[in-house]
Write an enzyme that holds these catalytic residues in place. Structure first.
Site, PDB file in Angstrom:
ATOM      1  N   HIS A 235      -1.835  -5.978   5.061  1.00 32.59           N
ATOM      2  CA  HIS A 235      -1.231  -4.676   5.338  1.00 32.59           C
ATOM      3  C   HIS A 235      -2.240  -3.536   5.253  1.00 32.59           C
ATOM      4  CE1 HIS A 235       2.530  -6.773   5.248  1.00 32.59           C
ATOM      5  NE2 HIS A 235       2.395  -7.082   3.978  1.00 32.59           N
ATOM      6  N   ARG A 292      -2.033  13.817   4.694  1.00 36.85           N
ATOM      7  CA  ARG A 292      -3.453  14.030   4.418  1.00 36.85           C
ATOM      8  C   ARG A 292      -4.249  13.637   5.649  1.00 36.85           C
ATOM      9  NH1 ARG A 292      -4.614   8.686   4.532  1.00 36.85           N
ATOM     10  NH2 ARG A 292      -3.107   7.328   3.527  1.00 36.85           N
TER      11      ARG A 292
HETATM   12  P1  ADP Z   1       1.736   1.458   2.753  1.00 31.92           P
HETATM   13  O1  ADP Z   1       2.179   2.864   2.464  1.00 31.92           O
HETATM   14  O2  ADP Z   1       1.667   0.599   1.540  1.00 31.92           O
HETATM   15  O3  ADP Z   1       0.527   1.392   3.614  1.00 31.92           O
HETATM   16  P2  ADP Z   1       3.468   1.110   5.087  1.00 31.92           P
HETATM   17  O4  ADP Z   1       4.920   1.358   5.051  1.00 31.92           O
HETATM   18  O5  ADP Z   1       2.616   2.143   5.746  1.00 31.92           O
HETATM   19  O6  ADP Z   1       2.946   0.828   3.594  1.00 31.92           O
HETATM   20  O7  ADP Z   1       3.195  -0.302   5.764  1.00 31.92           O
HETATM   21  C1  ADP Z   1       1.921  -0.885   5.794  1.00 31.92           C
HETATM   22  C2  ADP Z   1       1.887  -2.010   6.812  1.00 31.92           C
HETATM   23  O8  ADP Z   1       2.848  -3.031   6.476  1.00 31.92           O
HETATM   24  C3  ADP Z   1       2.268  -1.586   8.220  1.00 31.92           C
HETATM   25  O9  ADP Z   1       1.167  -1.086   8.932  1.00 31.92           O
HETATM   26  C4  ADP Z   1       2.765  -2.893   8.787  1.00 31.92           C
HETATM   27  O10 ADP Z   1       1.672  -3.716   9.127  1.00 31.92           O
HETATM   28  C5  ADP Z   1       3.464  -3.551   7.624  1.00 31.92           C
HETATM   29  N1  ADP Z   1       4.924  -3.232   7.618  1.00 31.92           N
HETATM   30  C6  ADP Z   1       5.511  -2.189   6.999  1.00 31.92           C
HETATM   31  N2  ADP Z   1       6.848  -2.187   7.199  1.00 31.92           N
HETATM   32  C7  ADP Z   1       7.125  -3.268   7.950  1.00 31.92           C
HETATM   33  C8  ADP Z   1       8.345  -3.839   8.494  1.00 31.92           C
HETATM   34  N3  ADP Z   1       9.520  -3.302   8.270  1.00 31.92           N
HETATM   35  N4  ADP Z   1       8.225  -4.970   9.244  1.00 31.92           N
HETATM   36  C9  ADP Z   1       7.017  -5.541   9.473  1.00 31.92           C
HETATM   37  N5  ADP Z   1       5.852  -5.063   8.974  1.00 31.92           N
HETATM   38  C10 ADP Z   1       5.889  -3.942   8.232  1.00 31.92           C
END
Ligand code: ADP
Length: 509
Positions: A235, A292
């Protein structure tokens, strides 16, 4: 415009902000920990103030100390970069209450977007599509099971306070749910001091596409278009590009309008990013807003010609955004995050002294780095050493240029992700733009199993030359003049020409 700005960060982003200050005629003040006394951001800033020992909890996270320093040096504003204090509402408030300008959104906007749950509620009310899921923290495993049944497996448990992929668990079957919930809660509590967790439907095979937003203090909110960030490991983003092969002009306009609506709902000012998942049917869902500057902002700078960091400072100083609402990206930009991690060893962090650094250059190449030859890479901070960014007229041109630039890059002293990036640039799926967020994890074993390339052999030859060179200098009683970069007169490459000639003769490169 401000006379003096304090940079509450380190590494490449601190240096990036120093450069923006220099171009705007603003004096820059760096802060640094024990570990960073010799760091490039300290050397390049107009002033530098030591703030504490290496651990960030005792230096770069000491917001009260940093504000004290800002007042002592008579800075009028402070830029938090990304990470560290950048999304701490209390820090933005403290800066403001101390009579300084925070280069970023108002503390209230950080708070509104700070919890993923609160952000979901806020943007849903503004008509923004979100990933199906809950908008309240889960009470217990029974409720989680009920919700998961309703949305259908697989589901994703997510920490409300989450960031950097922490506190996230994919659950594929009911019997994994209770233990995954415990694990997500524990991780969230450890990382963020808050164990609130909620559920989202786990979307299979989407792309991560985000929209860069700029908002001034006079009510103008603009989208600068999308970045594709689907090449992720655990991620976390590894490679980003702009534009995205999956985004048509019409989709760009719709995603842009949605991001602007989300920003307006939060009362947003300055630079921010709305992250979305884009599924195979072209439907997009809001994930979160990062309040940010993003690591990957340079790809947007390349295709829009807008200096986002300069505009952050200009906006904070009260200037109006002069750009049109409908911007078309020009050409293609790609960024690779160069980290001190060893891909061949499960991306284990690598530490040591950078003995030699040759930075790529030439047409369309940008190096945003935070290290130099002689820098010691430890474990106190993020392993990102630098970002290599290229621009090309087309995506194919940009990929070829990135490959060329990565081949030029030589870092001796620590393992890096360079070779991993080379393999990705050679990959047929990547070259077609056929990527989604799970692509890399699937392909990783193949990508890093490949044999070392010629440039790695060249790095080994340079390492050997450096050691021999240092021995020679040491025998002459002049150890200080040994290692260096190409740009260091008397050091570096000149001293090893014979090695490079020999390596070329042997067909290494
Ligand atoms: P963080 O704030 O920890 O970075 P995010 O919500 O931005 O978390 O999600 C990080 C990554 O996780 C995303 O870029 C995607 O790859 C994966 N991800 C997040 N939510 C989902 C979802 N509902 N289904 C599939 N992958 C997800």
């Amino acid at each position: 415009m401000f006379n003096k700005l304090l940079i509450a960060n380190r590494g490449e982003i601190a240096l990036r902000i120093v450069r923006a200050c220099q171009e705007l005629g603003v004096r820059s003040v760096a802060v640094y920990s024990d570990a960073d006394a010799q760091a490039p951001h300290v050397r390049e800033a107009d002033e530098a103030v030591h703030i504490g020992p290496a651990p960030s909890s005792e230096s770069y996270l000491k917001g009260d100390r940093i504000v004290e320093v800002a007042k002592q040096v008579a800075a009028e504003a402070t830029h938090p970069g990304y990470g560290f204090l950048s999304e701490r509402e209390w820090f933005a408030r403290l800066v403001r209450d101390s009579g300084l300008v925070f280069i970023g959104p108002p503390a209230e906007a950080i708070a509104r977007m700070g919890s993923k749950i609160a952000a979901r509620q806020l943007v849903i009310a503004a008509g923004v599509p979100v990933v199906p899921g809950t908008t309240e923290p889960l009470r217990d495993a029974a409720e989680a099971a009920e919700v998961a049944e309703r949305f259908g497996y697989p589901v994703l448990l997510k920490a409300a306070a989450g960031g950097g992929g922490k506190g996230m668990r994919v659950v594929r079957e009911a019997r994994e749910l209770a233990s995954s919930l415990d694990a997500a809660r524990r991780e969230a509590l450890n990382a963020f001091g808050d164990d609130a967790v909620y559920v989202e439907k786990y979307i299979e095979g989407p792309r991560h596409v985000e929209i860069q937003v700029l908002a001034d203090q006079h009510g103008t909110v603009l989208s600068l278009g999308e970045r594709e960030c689907s090449v992720q490991r655990r991620h976390q983003k590894m490679i980003e590009e702009a534009p995205s092969v999956a985004v048509s002009p019409d989709l760009r306009r719709r995603m842009g309008e949605t991001a602007v609506a989300a920003a307006r709902a939060a009362g947003y000012v300055n630079a921010g990013t709305c992250e979305f998942l884009l599924d195979k049917n072209g439907e997009f869902y809001f994930l979160e807003m990062n309040t940010r500057l993003q690591v990957e902002h340079p790809v947007t700078e390349f295709v829009t010609g807008i200096d986002i960091v300069q505009w952050q400072i200009r906006i904070a100083a009260g200037e109006r955004l002069p750009f049109p609402a409908d911007m078309t990206p020009r050409g293609w930009a790609i960024e690779c995050r160069i980290t001190s991690e060893d891909p061949a060893n499960g991306f284990l962090p690598s530490t040591g002294r950078i003995e030699y650094l040759h930075v790529p250059s030439g047409p369309g190449v940008r190096w945003d780095g935070g290290v130099a030859a002689g820098t010691t890479v430890g474990l106190s901070y993020d392993p990102m050493l630098a970002k290599l960014i290229v621009w090309g007229a087309t995506r194919d041109d940009a990929v070829a240029r990135m490959h060329r630039a990565l081949t030029e890059l030589t870092i001796v002293g620590v393992e890096t992700s360079r070779e991993f990036h080379l393999r990705v640039m050679e990959d047929a799926d990547f070259r077609r733009g056929d990527i989604e967020i799970q692509w890399l994890e699937r392909r990783l074993p193949e990508l890093i199993g490949a044999s070392p390339d010629a440039a790695r052999v060249r790095a080994a030859a340079i390492a050997a030359a450096l050691l021999a060179d240092r021995d020679r200098h040491a025998r002459r009683g002049n150890p200080a003049s040994a290692p260096g970069t190409d740009a260091t007169p008397g050091g570096g490459r000149g001293a090893m020409d014979p090695w490079i000639i020999a390596a070329r003769r042997d067909g290494v490169r």
